[in-house]
Design an enzyme around this catalytic site. Structure first.
Site, PDB file in Angstrom:
ATOM      1  CD  GLU A 150      -3.102  -0.934   2.164  1.00  0.00           C
ATOM      2  OE1 GLU A 150      -2.910  -0.201   3.148  1.00  0.00           O
ATOM      3  OE2 GLU A 150      -4.150  -1.572   1.985  1.00  0.00           O
ATOM      4  CD  GLU A 310      -3.858  -5.925   2.937  1.00  0.00           C
ATOM      5  OE1 GLU A 310      -4.574  -5.187   3.642  1.00  0.00           O
ATOM      6  OE2 GLU A 310      -2.652  -5.747   2.802  1.00  0.00           O
TER       7      GLU A 310
HETATM    8  C1  GLA Z   1      -3.974  -2.421   5.121  1.00  0.00           C
HETATM    9  C2  GLA Z   1      -2.576  -2.989   5.243  1.00  0.00           C
HETATM   10  C3  GLA Z   1      -2.499  -4.180   6.141  1.00  0.00           C
HETATM   11  C4  GLA Z   1      -3.332  -3.985   7.381  1.00  0.00           C
HETATM   12  C5  GLA Z   1      -4.750  -3.671   6.980  1.00  0.00           C
HETATM   13  C6  GLA Z   1      -5.684  -3.497   8.146  1.00  0.00           C
HETATM   14  O1  GLA Z   1      -4.693  -3.007   4.140  1.00  0.00           O
HETATM   15  O2  GLA Z   1      -2.026  -3.324   3.990  1.00  0.00           O
HETATM   16  O3  GLA Z   1      -1.153  -4.393   6.474  1.00  0.00           O
HETATM   17  O4  GLA Z   1      -2.801  -2.942   8.119  1.00  0.00           O
HETATM   18  O5  GLA Z   1      -4.756  -2.461   6.263  1.00  0.00           O
HETATM   19  O6  GLA Z   1      -6.990  -3.276   7.739  1.00  0.00           O
END
Ligand code: GLA
Length: 634
Positions: A150, A310
């Site tokens: 991210e 995710e």
């Molecule tokens: C993001 C991050 C993860 C985690 C999630 C929690 O997507 O990439 O590492 O912190 O948020 O929701």
């Protein structure tokens, strides 16, 4: 040819074995097999455990877990571990730490605590990526590479002196001469004219009640986006130099926290698009935001296979009140993404941590263990995805309607000193998307770089609040219209060119004058809702416009702009162009788009309760009242 995503549906999630004992690892592999997990993302935040001092690598534990997973038949999406620099790095090189707008150097302790223009960060991150690629590139358990995590989630803009120097270099490449920069930024305003490149600073915090030059700030968004993309490319190229076999990606953020990066541009640099999506608890229509996230991601991927990297099994831990998902809701979420083109469904994270600030985030394996509804739902999802395996590589049915989504308009509109603070770009785009969604109309999302040939495939193209409009986009849209394409645009579209200079001769420039037959002369934003002559309620905006070549469908009935056109349509022999001069409240937007859709004969399948999405030969039907999803072959 660049490697692509293997043709299968993936199920699994982020796995952080460095937080657990060897005993738990064995239990994890057993449970992963039980649930049907076939991919885990490994090592995302493991830098401090992999490089314990500069150039001192400890890969033993990673060798062991990759082997164990491989023996268990579980593939690995191997992260380059560069999202969170270790403490030794920033103690040794404090200049790597980012500096905020107010000049405060931030500390180690969270994650992504690095300046995105730091050559030291870039060198150390790339070195780690090279080491990992050399060691694991040939391992049969590796399925793909996951660079960083991210990008820009926590450190999108750095204002340190290293960034300032990089910024000046970027500006010199963009403008070549200071005269061109001065012209593009309009620096004859407020004594901002530059006579030497060294006078140019980043848009740091300035005197109370004022803000830096908006054209400059817009460029700072572009610069920061480019700097971060360079970081990604450096790691990607380091991997590619030793591993030509496995696809490389980095996970984008679909509809939350996505302001900093132009993902349409990023999508050209990854072997496949991957994204993360989280539901927002405060939003009663979060399932529509969810649908939008999937459609937006398919837009970045330009219809090619992509992957939901995710989402959450139930509650997250970072919202004011972290709601749990209803029974059936998670299955709907996962399948909604699959129906929109995702090659599977992955989660953050496999096993809930017992320490650290994410310990109360849901996971596949909860603190309780596996005798609970989340685990049962995950086992069910694993089974369903296995049953849908034939969908891999197929495409979601193309839509008849396109929405132009423009990061640069968003960047420009996120700044102060606009006619109203209520101009919320993504919310407005979604207000139109939501109206169409509730009418059972599927939508594709396109970038402003879309070609005329791509536009020509759509019956209707929407440009909601497309504030910045290059002359190129303006010409493309008008050509699309001339060839029989239908348009809907809104107030505050086409206002400025790409330097954020206001176009003269009626707000909206040529696009609105010629395309919609209006000459907009004055804005009249409102704080309270106002009525339209057709009985609809409008919010946020009124304006004054002369109608030069359109039919008025509704006017404002009260307020300073009473009697002025609120909804108009310009009809040419082969196309129609609707102009919406206000922010219609949801029912009014739905009514308006219902008329448009009917008039153009656009296909409707579904309604507010029942959502229908077709991918390949499968028709997915979501019931949002009963929280169910069913599918059948067409
Ligand atoms: C993001 C991050 C993860 C985690 C999630 C929690 O997507 O990439 O590492 O912190 O948020 O929701």
């Amino acid at each position: 040819m660049a490697p692509t995503l293997p043709k299968k549906l993936f199920f699994g999630g982020d796995y952080n074995p460095e937080q657990w004992s060897r005993e738990v690892w064995h239990e994890d592999v057993r449970l992963m097999r039980e649930a049907g997990v076939n991919l885990v993302t490994l090592g995302v935040f493991a830098w401090a455990n992999l490089e314990v001092a500069e150039g001192v690598y400890e890969f033993g534990w990673l060798d062991e877990i990759i082997e164990l997973l491989h023996e268990g038949g579980i593939g690995v999406d191997l992260a380059t571990a560069t999202a969170s620099p270790p403490a030794w790095l920033t103690v040794k090189y404090p200049e790597v730490l980012p500096v905020n707008r107010s000049g405060v150097r931030l500390s180690h302790g969270g994650r992504q605590a690095y300046c995105t223009s730091s050559p030291i960060y870039k060198e150390r991150a790339t070195a780690l990526a090279s080491q990992l690629a050399a060691r694991y590139g040939k391992h049969p358990g590796i399925v793909m590479w996951h660079v960083n995590n991210e990008y820009a989630c926590h450190n999108a803009h750095c204002f340190c002196d290293v960034s300032a120097a990089a910024w000046r270099k970027w500006l010199q490449a963009r403008y070549e001469t200071l005269d061109r920069l001065n012209e593009s930024w309009g620096t004859n305003f407020w004594s901002q004219r530059y006579h030497d490149w060294n006078e140019v600073q980043p848009p740091r915090e300035t005197t109370m009640g004022t803000a830096p030059n908006p054209s400059m700030t817009l460029d700072y968004f572009r610069f920061s986006d480019d700097q971060i993309l360079e970081l990604y490319k450096a790691e990607r190229d380091a991997i590619r130099a030793v591993d030509t076999e496995h696809p490389i990606t980095t996970n984008f953020m679909s509809t939350y926290g996505a302001l900093a990066l132009n993902y349409f541009k990023w999508a050209n640099e990854v072997d496949f698009v991957s994204t993360d999506h989280y539901l927002m608890a405060h939003d009663p229509d979060r399932h529509i935001d969810h649908a939008f996230g999937g459609d937006l991601t398919r837009g970045w991927a330009k219809g090619k296979p992509w992957l939901l990297m995710e989402h959450s099994t139930s509650a997250v831990n970072w919202q004011p009140v972290n709601r749990a998902k209803r029974d059936g809701e998670e299955l709907q979420n996962a399948i909604s993404h699959v129906a929109r083109g995702s090659e599977g469904a992955l989660f953050f994270q496999w096993r809930a941590s017992i320490r650290g600030s994410e310990k109360f985030h849901s996971a596949l394996v909860s603190h309780e263990g596996t005798t609970n509804r989340i685990w049962n739902q995950m086992v069910e999802l694993g089974g369903k995805l296995a049953g849908l395996e034939d969908l891999a590589g197929t495409q979601t049915a193309p839509a008849e309607v396109a929405i132009v989504f423009d990061y640069e308009s968003w960047w420009a509109l996120s700044q102060p000193n606009l006619p109203s603070k209520l101009l919320d770009y993504p919310k407005f785009v979604q207000s139109w998307y939501r109206a169409l969604w509730s009418l059972g109309v599927r939508v594709d999302i396109v970038s402003p770089e879309v070609t005329l040939a791509e536009l020509a495939k759509f019956k209707l193209v929407l440009t909601p609040m497309t504030y910045l409009m290059s002359h190129d986009l303006e010409a493309k849209l008008l050509d699309y219209q001339a060839n029989g394409g239908n348009l809907v645009t809104s107030f505050f579209s086409g206002i400025s060119d790409e330097t954020d200079a206001v176009k003269l001769g009626g707000y909206g420039g040529r696009y609105v004058r010629e395309g919609f037959g209006l000459r907009v002369s004055e804005f009249a934003p409102i704080a309270e809702p106002a009525a339209l002559s057709n009985g609809a309620t409008a919010e946020i905006w009124q304006q004054f416009a002369a109608v030069t070549g359109a039919e008025v469908l509704a006017t404002f009935t009260d307020g300073v702009a009473a009697g002025q056109p609120a909804l108009t349509v310009r009809k040419t022999p082969n196309a129609a162009a609707w102009y919406v001069a206000t922010w219609l409240e949801p029912n009014a937007a739905k009514e308006f788009f219902q008329k448009v859709v009917l008039e153009l004969g656009i296909k409707q399948d579904g309604n507010e309760q029942t959502e229908v999405v077709v991918r390949g030969d499968m028709r997915f039907v979501f019931d949002h009242q009963r929280s169910t999803v069913e599918w059948s072959q067409i």
